[in-house]
Design a protein around this motif. Structure first.
Motif, PDB file in Angstrom:
ATOM      1  N   ALA A 139       6.020  -0.135  -2.183  1.00 45.36           N
ATOM      2  CA  ALA A 139       6.974   0.582  -1.335  1.00 45.36           C
ATOM      3  C   ALA A 139       7.476   1.847  -2.024  1.00 45.36           C
ATOM      4  O   ALA A 139       7.584   2.917  -1.401  1.00 45.36           O
ATOM      5  N   GLU A 140       7.772   1.747  -3.327  1.00 44.78           N
ATOM      6  CA  GLU A 140       8.236   2.915  -4.067  1.00 44.78           C
ATOM      7  C   GLU A 140       7.114   3.936  -4.244  1.00 44.78           C
ATOM      8  O   GLU A 140       7.338   5.148  -4.156  1.00 44.78           O
ATOM      9  N   LEU A 141       5.904   3.438  -4.505  1.00 39.62           N
ATOM     10  CA  LEU A 141       4.759   4.332  -4.654  1.00 39.62           C
ATOM     11  C   LEU A 141       4.500   5.109  -3.366  1.00 39.62           C
ATOM     12  O   LEU A 141       4.334   6.337  -3.388  1.00 39.62           O
ATOM     13  N   MET A 142       4.485   4.410  -2.241  1.00 41.42           N
ATOM     14  CA  MET A 142       4.211   5.087  -0.976  1.00 41.42           C
ATOM     15  C   MET A 142       5.326   6.069  -0.633  1.00 41.42           C
ATOM     16  O   MET A 142       5.077   7.139  -0.063  1.00 41.42           O
ATOM     17  N   GLY A 143       6.566   5.722  -0.988  1.00 46.86           N
ATOM     18  CA  GLY A 143       7.661   6.660  -0.779  1.00 46.86           C
ATOM     19  C   GLY A 143       7.480   7.929  -1.596  1.00 46.86           C
ATOM     20  O   GLY A 143       7.737   9.041  -1.115  1.00 46.86           O
ATOM     21  N   ALA A 144       7.030   7.784  -2.849  1.00 45.05           N
ATOM     22  CA  ALA A 144       6.785   8.941  -3.701  1.00 45.05           C
ATOM     23  C   ALA A 144       5.636   9.796  -3.164  1.00 45.05           C
ATOM     24  O   ALA A 144       5.694  11.035  -3.203  1.00 45.05           O
ATOM     25  N   LEU A 145       4.607   9.138  -2.646  1.00 45.18           N
ATOM     26  CA  LEU A 145       3.477   9.876  -2.084  1.00 45.18           C
ATOM     27  C   LEU A 145       3.879  10.604  -0.802  1.00 45.18           C
ATOM     28  O   LEU A 145       3.430  11.726  -0.547  1.00 45.18           O
ATOM     29  N   ARG A 146       4.718   9.964  -0.011  1.00 39.86           N
ATOM     30  CA  ARG A 146       5.205  10.619   1.205  1.00 39.86           C
ATOM     31  C   ARG A 146       6.018  11.863   0.846  1.00 39.86           C
ATOM     32  O   ARG A 146       5.861  12.927   1.459  1.00 39.86           O
ATOM     33  N   ALA A 147       6.885  11.748  -0.186  1.00 39.97           N
ATOM     34  CA  ALA A 147       7.667  12.903  -0.624  1.00 39.97           C
ATOM     35  C   ALA A 147       6.759  14.005  -1.167  1.00 39.97           C
ATOM     36  O   ALA A 147       6.991  15.202  -0.914  1.00 39.97           O
ATOM     37  N   TYR A 148       5.721  13.621  -1.921  1.00 36.61           N
ATOM     38  CA  TYR A 148       4.753  14.595  -2.432  1.00 36.61           C
ATOM     39  C   TYR A 148       4.071  15.324  -1.288  1.00 36.61           C
ATOM     40  O   TYR A 148       3.935  16.560  -1.302  1.00 36.61           O
ATOM     41  N   ARG A 149       3.674  14.583  -0.292  1.00 38.44           N
ATOM     42  CA  ARG A 149       2.997  15.173   0.867  1.00 38.44           C
ATOM     43  C   ARG A 149       3.923  16.134   1.615  1.00 38.44           C
ATOM     44  O   ARG A 149       3.519  17.225   2.009  1.00 38.44           O
ATOM     45  N   GLU A 150       5.173  15.740   1.788  1.00 35.31           N
ATOM     46  CA  GLU A 150       6.130  16.591   2.494  1.00 35.31           C
ATOM     47  C   GLU A 150       6.415  17.870   1.712  1.00 35.31           C
ATOM     48  O   GLU A 150       6.607  18.932   2.304  1.00 35.31           O
ATOM     49  N   GLU A 151       6.442  17.759   0.388  1.00 35.65           N
ATOM     50  CA  GLU A 151       6.740  18.918  -0.454  1.00 35.65           C
ATOM     51  C   GLU A 151       5.568  19.879  -0.539  1.00 35.65           C
ATOM     52  O   GLU A 151       5.747  21.106  -0.504  1.00 35.65           O
ATOM     53  N   THR A 152       4.355  19.362  -0.656  1.00 40.48           N
ATOM     54  CA  THR A 152       3.195  20.207  -0.946  1.00 40.48           C
ATOM     55  C   THR A 152       2.293  20.461   0.250  1.00 40.48           C
ATOM     56  O   THR A 152       1.513  21.410   0.241  1.00 40.48           O
ATOM     57  N   ARG A 153       2.350  19.589   1.251  1.00 36.52           N
ATOM     58  CA  ARG A 153       1.440  19.605   2.405  1.00 36.52           C
ATOM     59  C   ARG A 153      -0.005  19.370   1.988  1.00 36.52           C
ATOM     60  O   ARG A 153      -0.942  19.648   2.746  1.00 36.52           O
ATOM     61  N   ARG A 154      -0.210  18.817   0.801  1.00 32.61           N
ATOM     62  CA  ARG A 154      -1.569  18.528   0.332  1.00 32.61           C
ATOM     63  C   ARG A 154      -1.965  17.102   0.686  1.00 32.61           C
ATOM     64  O   ARG A 154      -1.128  16.200   0.705  1.00 32.61           O
ATOM     65  N   ARG A 155      -3.242  16.906   0.913  1.00 34.00           N
ATOM     66  CA  ARG A 155      -3.778  15.583   1.192  1.00 34.00           C
ATOM     67  C   ARG A 155      -3.739  14.721  -0.064  1.00 34.00           C
ATOM     68  O   ARG A 155      -3.913  15.219  -1.172  1.00 34.00           O
ATOM     69  N   VAL A 156      -3.497  13.436   0.127  1.00 30.53           N
ATOM     70  CA  VAL A 156      -3.517  12.473  -0.978  1.00 30.53           C
ATOM     71  C   VAL A 156      -4.812  11.673  -0.889  1.00 30.53           C
ATOM     72  O   VAL A 156      -5.157  11.136   0.173  1.00 30.53           O
ATOM     73  N   TYR A 157      -5.519  11.594  -1.991  1.00 31.62           N
ATOM     74  CA  TYR A 157      -6.764  10.825  -2.051  1.00 31.62           C
ATOM     75  C   TYR A 157      -6.453   9.445  -2.622  1.00 31.62           C
ATOM     76  O   TYR A 157      -5.856   9.325  -3.693  1.00 31.62           O
ATOM     77  N   VAL A 158      -6.837   8.421  -1.904  1.00 27.58           N
ATOM     78  CA  VAL A 158      -6.529   7.045  -2.276  1.00 27.58           C
ATOM     79  C   VAL A 158      -7.797   6.377  -2.791  1.00 27.58           C
ATOM     80  O   VAL A 158      -8.800   6.269  -2.061  1.00 27.58           O
ATOM     81  N   GLU A 159      -7.768   5.960  -4.055  1.00 31.16           N
ATOM     82  CA  GLU A 159      -8.914   5.281  -4.662  1.00 31.16           C
ATOM     83  C   GLU A 159      -8.783   3.776  -4.415  1.00 31.16           C
ATOM     84  O   GLU A 159      -7.718   3.188  -4.657  1.00 31.16           O
ATOM     85  N   TYR A 160      -9.865   3.167  -3.936  1.00 35.53           N
ATOM     86  CA  TYR A 160      -9.843   1.722  -3.650  1.00 35.53           C
ATOM     87  C   TYR A 160     -11.136   1.111  -4.164  1.00 35.53           C
ATOM     88  O   TYR A 160     -12.215   1.318  -3.607  1.00 35.53           O
ATOM     89  N   LEU A 161     -11.007   0.382  -5.278  1.00 34.79           N
ATOM     90  CA  LEU A 161     -12.141  -0.278  -5.914  1.00 34.79           C
ATOM     91  C   LEU A 161     -12.432  -1.591  -5.191  1.00 34.79           C
ATOM     92  O   LEU A 161     -11.558  -2.450  -5.081  1.00 34.79           O
ATOM     93  N   LEU A 162     -13.638  -1.751  -4.694  1.00 30.73           N
ATOM     94  CA  LEU A 162     -13.975  -2.940  -3.916  1.00 30.73           C
ATOM     95  C   LEU A 162     -14.454  -4.057  -4.841  1.00 30.73           C
ATOM     96  O   LEU A 162     -15.520  -3.968  -5.454  1.00 30.73           O
ATOM     97  N   LEU A 163     -13.629  -5.112  -4.950  1.00 30.31           N
ATOM     98  CA  LEU A 163     -13.896  -6.263  -5.807  1.00 30.31           C
ATOM     99  C   LEU A 163     -14.231  -7.469  -4.937  1.00 30.31           C
ATOM    100  O   LEU A 163     -13.472  -7.807  -4.021  1.00 30.31           O
ATOM    101  N   ASP A 164     -15.340  -8.098  -5.217  1.00 36.80           N
ATOM    102  CA  ASP A 164     -15.862  -9.150  -4.358  1.00 36.80           C
ATOM    103  C   ASP A 164     -14.877 -10.312  -4.199  1.00 36.80           C
ATOM    104  O   ASP A 164     -14.466 -10.928  -5.193  1.00 36.80           O
ATOM    105  N   ARG A 165     -14.477 -10.563  -2.944  1.00 39.65           N
ATOM    106  CA  ARG A 165     -13.601 -11.666  -2.562  1.00 39.65           C
ATOM    107  C   ARG A 165     -12.228 -11.609  -3.256  1.00 39.65           C
ATOM    108  O   ARG A 165     -11.556 -12.628  -3.398  1.00 39.65           O
ATOM    109  N   VAL A 166     -11.857 -10.410  -3.680  1.00 39.10           N
ATOM    110  CA  VAL A 166     -10.534 -10.205  -4.275  1.00 39.10           C
ATOM    111  C   VAL A 166      -9.690  -9.315  -3.370  1.00 39.10           C
ATOM    112  O   VAL A 166      -8.588  -9.680  -2.957  1.00 39.10           O
TER     113      VAL A 166
END
Length: 230
Positions: A139-166
């Motif tokens: 929740a805090e991370l997403m809030g910080a990213l939302r504030a970053y987006r509002e301040e900069t208008r830059r896209r945020v790239y989200v890395e998601y490592l796919l781990l089998d059955r995790v």
């Protein structure tokens, strides 16, 4: 097109469970010149192939936002026409979610890319995979990213490592889509990553599970790419 992956530290203090660097602990942070030297070495290698470095990603060893002054010093040298002359938008800084650094980066005039290693859509699993989540939950991370987006208008790239059955179940893909639509509407792109196994008990997701995960993201209109293993 040649890209280079640079380190900001020797080792890393964050100890993500899937990461080989995390088993080392932190040696020390690198100086600006030591980061820049990595780029120059890669440029010489590329020149030997009649190529040029077009992209830089701060995704090697270390948490770049814990060494932000040196990393930004490097970015300015790399961007400087009297230095390496690389466009700021061709430089990406990846973080495991170090919130003070995200806030500082939002005030940086250079138009750098921000990539965030998320890897799980809920606190219980993310804390298991990434201990930093216990300090800075989703929740805090997403809030910080939302504030970053509002301040900069830059896209945020989200890395998601796919781990089998995790973290690759279809319901987890749905929760990931919920998070992004709620906090970063129209301002995100997901990079799905095939895991190169280094940690005991963790393997990359099977092809069919990757396909089902992607189907959910496509249905939910989440822009994404699959970063294939080389």
């Amino acid at each position: 097109r040649h890209a280079v992956c640079l380190s900001s530290q020797s080792g890393c203090a964050l100890r993500c469970s899937f990461c080989a660097t995390g088993t080392m602990g932190l040696g020390r942070s690198l100086a600006t010149g030591e980061i820049y030297e990595q780029l120059l070495w890669a440029a010489r290698v590329a020149r030997g192939r009649d190529a040029r470095i077009r992209n830089v990603v701060m995704m090697g060893m270390g948490e770049p936002l814990q060494n932000l002054a040196a990393v930004l010093g490097f970015c300015r040298q790399a961007n400087d026409p009297e230095g390496f002359g690389l466009g700021a938008r061709s430089i990406a800084i990846s973080t495991a979610g170090w919130l003070p650094g995200i806030a500082a980066l939002s005030r940086e005039p250079l138009q750098l890319k921000l990539a965030v290693s998320l890897h799980a859509p809920d606190d219980a699993l993310r804390s298991e995979l990434m201990p930093v989540n216990r300090r800075y939950p989703i929740a805090e991370l997403m809030g910080a990213l939302r504030a970053y987006r509002e301040e900069t208008r830059r896209r945020v790239y989200v890395e998601y490592l796919l781990l089998d059955r995790v973290n690759d179940r279809v319901e987890q893909a749905g929760r990931l889509a919920d998070l992004l639509h709620e906090h970063l509407p129209g301002g995100h792109h997901v990079n799905l990553i095939v895991y190169n196994p280094t940690a005991p008990g963790l393997t990359g997701s099977a092809t069919e599970r990757v396909a089902r995960f992607r189907e959910v993201l496509e249905r939910r209109r989440i822009p994404h790419t699959l970063r294939r293993s080389k």
